[in-house]
Design an enzyme around this catalytic site. Structure first.
Site, PDB file in Angstrom:
ATOM      1  CB  VAL A   1      -0.931  -0.018   1.255  1.00 50.17           C
ATOM      2  CG1 VAL A   1      -1.578   1.334   1.495  1.00 50.17           C
ATOM      3  CG2 VAL A   1      -2.001  -1.093   1.097  1.00 50.17           C
ATOM      4  CG  ASP A   2       2.124   3.109  -3.149  1.00 54.89           C
ATOM      5  OD1 ASP A   2       3.083   2.522  -2.648  1.00 54.89           O
ATOM      6  OD2 ASP A   2       1.747   2.952  -4.326  1.00 54.89           O
ATOM      7  CB  THR A   3      -2.538   6.239  -0.661  1.00 55.88           C
ATOM      8  OG1 THR A   3      -1.544   6.774  -1.540  1.00 55.88           O
ATOM      9  CG2 THR A   3      -3.400   7.363  -0.127  1.00 55.88           C
TER      10      THR A   3
END
Ligand code: PLP
Ligand code: CA
EC number: 3.1.3.18
Length: 300
Positions: free
Chosen positions: A18-20
């Site tokens: 996950v980046d966000t």
């Protein structure tokens, strides 16, 4: 698949993929006016690992500016207005992306937050809290007048809803088939304080559905309308986003509708027994007690 309890093992693969992180606010970050324990430190730690954090709230009462102020007053000054996506902002953005004509007006059954976001987007709002003192009076010799240039009615939580506002909004919609009917959200209840639940915007929206015989365009969760703005801003794919929420039919459904990973926390409206009971149509990928478990798992 049944929701998995967050553990050090599955958290690592979730975190890496996950980046966000999209955080719902009430029931995850705060409850009413009270910050949930460990939130500030958890957000700092997530940011320090290079992840984006975003806040998505269905509560339309405040504008993004007012939410940034609330974060500051609760001791989380790192959160900026650009990281906040409220349903009040979504209502204004809906009008903007649909090229709502600036000469037309917007009648608001709801709070200051909606009026402020409309103004920032360049639209003229009418109604709002100001109409709380007005009374609808029917007379045999005069009509209830409304501004014929209203081209949209926006309905959100309005603690001062009254018959005047309902008559005004109803006339705008019924007498002009082209008038948009927009709901910020349809939450059944909300937390004004951490002590108990109060009727949410859903009941104001339902009143207008009853009198207009129309269904609204819903811009808040679980509608994915806000997702386009999130993607523009953070440029990641939705599969690299994780929605963290406390409510199945708004937060978790929003995350799922958009193709995000989903994590339910138990600090809000969903209890563990309700989450794990047979036959739930909406289930998160993961669940855990509270948002600060993420910090503990990062540190373990
Ligand atoms: N609407 C109202 C009026 C509320 O008070 C709340 C929560 O307190 C909500 C909606 C839900 O907000 P969120 O999406 O942040 O959980
Ligand atoms: Ca919530």
């Amino acid at each position: 698949m049944a929701p998995q309890l967050l553990s050090s093992r599955n958290f690592k693969s979730l975190f890496d993929s996950v980046d966000t992180f999209l955080f719902d606010c009430d029931g995850v970050i705060w409850k009413g006016e009270k910050l949930i324990d460990g939130v500030a430190q958890t957000l700092d730690l997530i940011r320090s690992k290079g992840k984006n954090v975003v806040f998505v709230t269905n509560n339309s009462v405040k504008s993004r500016r007012q939410y940034a102020e609330k974060f500051r007053s609760l001791g989380v000054p790192s959160v900026t207005q650009d990281e906040i996506f409220s349903s009040s902002f979504a209502a204004a953005m809906y009008l903007k992306v649909n090229n709502f004509h600036k000469d037309k007006k917007v009648y608001v059954i709801g709070g200051e937050g909606i009026l402020e976001e409309l103004q920032i987007a360049g639209f003229t709002g009418l109604g709002g809290p100001e109409d709380g003192e007005k009374r609808a009076q029917w007379k045999s010799n005069s009509l209830f007048e409304h501004d014929k240039s209203v081209g949209a009615v926006v309905v959100g939580l309005d603690p001062n809803i009254n018959y005047y506002k309902l008559q005004y909004g109803t006339l705008c919609v019924r007498e002009n088939p082209g008038c948009l009917f927009i709901a910020t959200n349809r939450d059944a209840v909300g937390h004004m304080t951490d002590l108990q639940e109060w009727p949410g915007a859903g009941c104001m929206v339902a009143a207008m559905c009853g009198s207009t015989e129309r269904e609204p365009i819903v811009v808040g969760k679980p509608s994915t309308f806000m997702m386009d703005f999130l993607l523009q801003k953070f440029g990641t794919e939705t599969s690299r986003m994780c929605m963290v929420g406390d409510r199945l039919d708004t937060d978790i459904l929003f995350g799922q509708n958009a193709g995000c990973k989903t994590l339910l926390v138990l600090t809000g409206v969903t209890s563990e027994s309700n989450l794990l009971k047979e036959g739930n149509e909406i289930e998160p990928d993961y669940y855990t007690s509270t948002v600060s478990d993420m910090m503990k798992l990062m540190e373990s």
